[in-house]
Write a protein that holds these residues in place. Structure first.
Motif, mmCIF file in Angstrom:
data_model
loop_
_atom_site.group_PDB
_atom_site.id
_atom_site.type_symbol
_atom_site.label_atom_id
_atom_site.label_comp_id
_atom_site.label_asym_id
_atom_site.label_seq_id
_atom_site.Cartn_x
_atom_site.Cartn_y
_atom_site.Cartn_z
ATOM 1 N N GLY A 28 0.816 -1.205 0.000
ATOM 2 C CA GLY A 28 0.000 0.000 0.000
ATOM 3 C C GLY A 28 0.850 1.255 0.000
ATOM 4 O O GLY A 28 0.594 2.203 -0.755
ATOM 5 N N LYS A 29 1.865 1.292 0.837
ATOM 6 C CA LYS A 29 2.774 2.447 0.881
ATOM 7 C C LYS A 29 3.504 2.585 -0.453
ATOM 8 O O LYS A 29 3.698 3.690 -0.967
ATOM 9 C CB LYS A 29 3.787 2.284 2.002
ATOM 10 C CG LYS A 29 3.212 2.019 3.371
ATOM 11 C CD LYS A 29 4.322 1.604 4.329
ATOM 12 C CE LYS A 29 3.780 0.800 5.493
ATOM 13 N NZ LYS A 29 4.850 0.229 6.309
ATOM 14 N N ALA A 30 3.930 1.441 -0.990
ATOM 15 C CA ALA A 30 4.644 1.464 -2.265
ATOM 16 C C ALA A 30 3.736 1.959 -3.383
ATOM 17 O O ALA A 30 4.135 2.788 -4.210
ATOM 18 C CB ALA A 30 5.173 0.065 -2.587
ATOM 19 N N ALA A 31 2.487 1.471 -3.410
ATOM 20 C CA ALA A 31 1.554 1.881 -4.460
ATOM 21 C C ALA A 31 1.288 3.379 -4.400
ATOM 22 O O ALA A 31 1.242 4.060 -5.435
ATOM 23 C CB ALA A 31 0.248 1.096 -4.333
ATOM 24 N N LEU A 32 1.126 3.914 -3.195
ATOM 25 C CA LEU A 32 0.854 5.343 -3.050
ATOM 26 C C LEU A 32 2.024 6.187 -3.552
ATOM 27 O O LEU A 32 1.843 7.120 -4.339
ATOM 28 C CB LEU A 32 0.560 5.679 -1.592
ATOM 29 C CG LEU A 32 0.356 7.163 -1.272
ATOM 30 C CD1 LEU A 32 -0.824 7.719 -2.061
ATOM 31 C CD2 LEU A 32 0.151 7.375 0.219
ATOM 32 N N THR A 33 3.232 5.869 -3.118
ATOM 33 C CA THR A 33 4.387 6.676 -3.534
ATOM 34 C C THR A 33 4.689 6.491 -5.014
ATOM 35 O O THR A 33 5.081 7.445 -5.695
ATOM 36 C CB THR A 33 5.630 6.338 -2.690
ATOM 37 O OG1 THR A 33 5.866 4.916 -2.726
ATOM 38 C CG2 THR A 33 5.421 6.757 -1.238
ATOM 39 N N HIS A 34 4.497 5.280 -5.538
ATOM 40 C CA HIS A 34 4.700 5.069 -6.977
ATOM 41 C C HIS A 34 3.643 5.831 -7.792
ATOM 42 O O HIS A 34 3.949 6.346 -8.872
ATOM 43 C CB HIS A 34 4.646 3.578 -7.315
ATOM 44 C CG HIS A 34 5.935 2.853 -7.101
ATOM 45 N ND1 HIS A 34 6.484 2.656 -5.861
ATOM 46 C CD2 HIS A 34 6.799 2.278 -7.987
ATOM 47 C CE1 HIS A 34 7.621 1.982 -5.977
ATOM 48 N NE2 HIS A 34 7.840 1.754 -7.252
ATOM 49 N N TYR A 35 2.420 5.870 -7.300
ATOM 50 C CA TYR A 35 1.365 6.618 -7.997
ATOM 51 C C TYR A 35 1.746 8.098 -8.099
ATOM 52 O O TYR A 35 1.657 8.704 -9.170
ATOM 53 C CB TYR A 35 0.037 6.468 -7.255
ATOM 54 C CG TYR A 35 -1.091 7.255 -7.886
ATOM 55 C CD1 TYR A 35 -1.824 6.734 -8.949
ATOM 56 C CD2 TYR A 35 -1.407 8.539 -7.435
ATOM 57 C CE1 TYR A 35 -2.843 7.465 -9.543
ATOM 58 C CE2 TYR A 35 -2.415 9.284 -8.026
ATOM 59 C CZ TYR A 35 -3.137 8.742 -9.081
ATOM 60 O OH TYR A 35 -4.134 9.470 -9.678
ATOM 61 N N LEU A 36 2.171 8.668 -6.991
ATOM 62 C CA LEU A 36 2.510 10.090 -6.986
ATOM 63 C C LEU A 36 3.699 10.391 -7.894
ATOM 64 O O LEU A 36 3.739 11.426 -8.562
ATOM 65 C CB LEU A 36 2.812 10.550 -5.554
ATOM 66 C CG LEU A 36 1.628 10.513 -4.576
ATOM 67 C CD1 LEU A 36 2.100 10.848 -3.163
ATOM 68 C CD2 LEU A 36 0.519 11.458 -5.010
ATOM 69 N N HIS A 37 4.657 9.493 -7.940
ATOM 70 C CA HIS A 37 5.871 9.731 -8.733
ATOM 71 C C HIS A 37 5.679 9.439 -10.213
ATOM 72 O O HIS A 37 6.550 9.757 -11.025
ATOM 73 C CB HIS A 37 7.023 8.877 -8.193
ATOM 74 C CG HIS A 37 7.758 9.512 -7.070
ATOM 75 N ND1 HIS A 37 9.022 10.005 -7.176
ATOM 76 C CD2 HIS A 37 7.388 9.769 -5.794
ATOM 77 C CE1 HIS A 37 9.411 10.529 -6.025
ATOM 78 N NE2 HIS A 37 8.424 10.388 -5.159
ATOM 79 N N ASN A 38 4.558 8.823 -10.565
ATOM 80 C CA ASN A 38 4.334 8.461 -11.971
ATOM 81 C C ASN A 38 3.033 9.046 -12.510
ATOM 82 O O ASN A 38 2.463 8.510 -13.460
ATOM 83 C CB ASN A 38 4.325 6.942 -12.121
ATOM 84 C CG ASN A 38 5.690 6.318 -11.929
ATOM 85 O OD1 ASN A 38 6.530 6.335 -12.818
ATOM 86 N ND2 ASN A 38 5.930 5.771 -10.740
ATOM 87 N N ASN A 39 2.592 10.156 -11.920
ATOM 88 C CA ASN A 39 1.278 10.695 -12.293
ATOM 89 C C ASN A 39 1.265 11.402 -13.642
ATOM 90 O O ASN A 39 0.206 11.747 -14.138
ATOM 91 C CB ASN A 39 0.758 11.628 -11.198
ATOM 92 C CG ASN A 39 1.600 12.879 -11.043
ATOM 93 O OD1 ASN A 39 1.444 13.842 -11.771
ATOM 94 N ND2 ASN A 39 2.511 12.858 -10.081
ATOM 95 N N THR A 40 2.422 11.611 -14.262
ATOM 96 C CA THR A 40 2.448 12.325 -15.542
ATOM 97 C C THR A 40 2.963 11.479 -16.701
ATOM 98 O O THR A 40 3.108 11.987 -17.807
ATOM 99 C CB THR A 40 3.335 13.581 -15.436
ATOM 100 O OG1 THR A 40 4.676 13.197 -15.100
ATOM 101 C CG2 THR A 40 2.802 14.540 -14.387
ATOM 102 N N ASN A 41 3.234 10.209 -16.466
ATOM 103 C CA ASN A 41 3.864 9.423 -17.544
ATOM 104 C C ASN A 41 3.054 8.211 -17.996
ATOM 105 O O ASN A 41 3.574 7.324 -18.656
ATOM 106 C CB ASN A 41 5.270 8.965 -17.118
ATOM 107 C CG ASN A 41 5.243 8.048 -15.908
ATOM 108 O OD1 ASN A 41 4.182 7.607 -15.475
ATOM 109 N ND2 ASN A 41 6.414 7.759 -15.343
ATOM 110 N N GLY A 42 1.760 8.160 -17.628
ATOM 111 C CA GLY A 42 0.915 7.074 -18.093
ATOM 112 C C GLY A 42 1.060 5.779 -17.339
ATOM 113 O O GLY A 42 0.439 4.776 -17.695
ATOM 114 N N VAL A 43 1.864 5.761 -16.277
ATOM 115 C CA VAL A 43 2.097 4.536 -15.527
ATOM 116 C C VAL A 43 1.270 4.497 -14.237
ATOM 117 O O VAL A 43 1.049 3.445 -13.660
ATOM 118 C CB VAL A 43 3.607 4.389 -15.192
ATOM 119 C CG1 VAL A 43 3.888 3.160 -14.348
ATOM 120 C CG2 VAL A 43 4.415 4.300 -16.487
ATOM 121 N N SER A 44 0.771 5.643 -13.812
ATOM 122 C CA SER A 44 0.103 5.725 -12.508
ATOM 123 C C SER A 44 -1.097 4.793 -12.385
ATOM 124 O O SER A 44 -1.470 4.394 -11.282
ATOM 125 C CB SER A 44 -0.331 7.170 -12.230
ATOM 126 O OG SER A 44 -1.255 7.617 -13.216
ATOM 127 N N GLY A 45 -1.714 4.442 -13.511
ATOM 128 C CA GLY A 45 -2.874 3.549 -13.473
ATOM 129 C C GLY A 45 -2.578 2.204 -12.845
ATOM 130 O O GLY A 45 -3.468 1.562 -12.270
#
Length: 420
Positions: A28-45
């Protein structure tokens, strides 16, 4: 129910950061931080669902008397995204040239090298909690956990360019068999191979101990190469032993590098980097100022090391402590006491010999001390703005387990020019 006030990232990373996600304590912690760091490159989904689930649990913890819905958690995620500032020491290029994933990530040696070449890390995994703490402090992301678990693998995005992995070496059970993909089951290499099979990155970059070449009489490496070449269809030139000493750090550290390119790219030639012919010694990375007395050996400890070495020398063995002169090259930094004992140094700048730790005997007057964690970081090519947020014991372990950044970067540069 509406959110009474915005929940901030500072709160999440403070008192609420250790709230457990129902499905997984770590992801969960990993998903949250990865989401924030990838919100502009199409990977956040790939990370959104895990991030929302984690926030839902955080909100339920903060508001125990309320029924926290999925919509409220999504609203909180949007608040975080709106306020998010990527304030970490090691920033990603605003226009990255390629994407990579970082497996068995440790503290991010691969990541620093790849980011310096214009890469964007879109997934990382590491199981050690102390290493995760260091990784988070420097890159702003919590690595995902155990890569052998299907749940962890499910977060890996598609369409990344390079898979990086410093995977541990294990023997395979291949007696009487072909030594292919199925024969690697139960080993960590199998998980790497499975990800390569499913995601088909353009290139792979694997690092391991020098002993992999002779491990299990050469069968282990032969199986790895057979899987990569025959089963997965990658062009894999002969692996090469690379010494960190040849790439600008004063450490004699030999590791085997394995590089591969997806078959349809029709790449059939690759050259590993040539040594820089640059002379660097311990003096170049030595602490500029006097260090704490805690790094100096006691007379009792030093005499134990001296006697231990004499016993081995009498038997014709070369084991024992070693003091590296300022104009010398360090031995490989590795985990365990011998990694430090074979890399002692002279430093006569200490003025106060009053112990600050519980030692037996007095502090030695010969100026013999251990290297500091920061000196180990420099031996591995980590820049001085790399944050060390853990105790010394963990720091030595982490740098001992890491890759040598300059050697990784030099090799990666030759990989990237082939695929970008």
């Amino acid at each position: 129910m509406k959110l009474k006030e915005k929940i901030t990232l500072e709160e999440i990373e403070g008192k609420y950061f250790n709230v457990r996600l129902v499905e997984s304590e770590n992801n969960g912690k990993a998903a949250l931080t990865h989401y924030l760091h990838n919100n502009t490159n199409g990977v956040s989904g790939y990370y959104k669902k895990g991030a929302i689930n984690h926030l839902k649990n955080v909100l339920q913890y903060k508001y125990p008397d309320n029924n926290i819905t999925q919509e409220l958690a999504e609203e909180a995620l949007q608040y975080l995204l709106f306020d998010y500032k990527d304030e970490v020491p090691f920033q990603v290029s605003k226009e990255p040239k390629f994407k990579f994933i970082d497996l068995f990530a440790g503290i991010g040696g691969f990541r620093i090298a790849m980011q310096n070449l214009g890469g964007k890390c879109v997934f990382t995994s590491e199981w050690d909690e102390q290493a995760k703490k260091t990784y988070k402090a420097n890159f702003g992301e919590v690595p995902f956990g155990d890569i052998t678990k299907p749940e962890t693998k499910s977060f890996i995005p598609d369409n990344f360019d390079v898979l990086c992995a410093g995977f541990p070496c294990q023997a395979f059970s291949i007696a009487g068999r072909r030594g292919g993909f199925e024969d690697t089951r139960g080993t960590l290499f199998f998980d790497v191979a499975e990800i390569i099979k499913n995601k088909r990155p353009k290139a792979i970059f694997l690092e391991n101990v020098k002993g992999l070449r002779s491990h299990d009489k050469g069968k282990t490496l032969a199986t790895i190469l057979n899987v990569l070449r025959e089963d997965l269809g990658y062009y894999v030139p002969e692996p090469q032993i690379i010494n960190a000493r040849d790439f600008g750090v004063p450490q004699n550290r030999e590791r085997i590098f394995i590089v591969g390119f997806r078959g349809d790219l029709e790449i059939n030639k690759f050259e590993y980097p040539k040594p820089l012919n640059k002379v660097v010694t311990f003096e170049d990375i030595k602490e500029e100022n006097a260090v704490s007395v805690k790094y100096y050996l006691s007379n009792t400890y030093l005499n134990t090391l001296i006697n231990h070495k004499k016993r081995h020398e009498s038997k014709g063995n070369g084991f024992g402590y070693e003091v590296i002169p300022d104009d010398g090259i360090a031995n490989a930094v590795v985990c365990g006491g011998m990694g430090r004992e074979r890399n002692l140094v002279y430093d006569d700048r200490l003025e106060d010999f009053t112990p600050v730790t519980h030692i037996k005997g007095e502090v030695n007057r010969q100026g013999i001390r251990k290297m500091t964690p920061r000196e180990w970081a420099r031996l591995q090519g980590f820049p001085d703005d790399f944050i060390i947020p853990v105790a010394d014991a963990s720091a030595y372990k982490q740098f001992g387990n890491s890759v040598a950044v300059p050697a990784i970067k030099a090799t990666a540069e030759n990989i990237i020019e082939k695929i970008v």
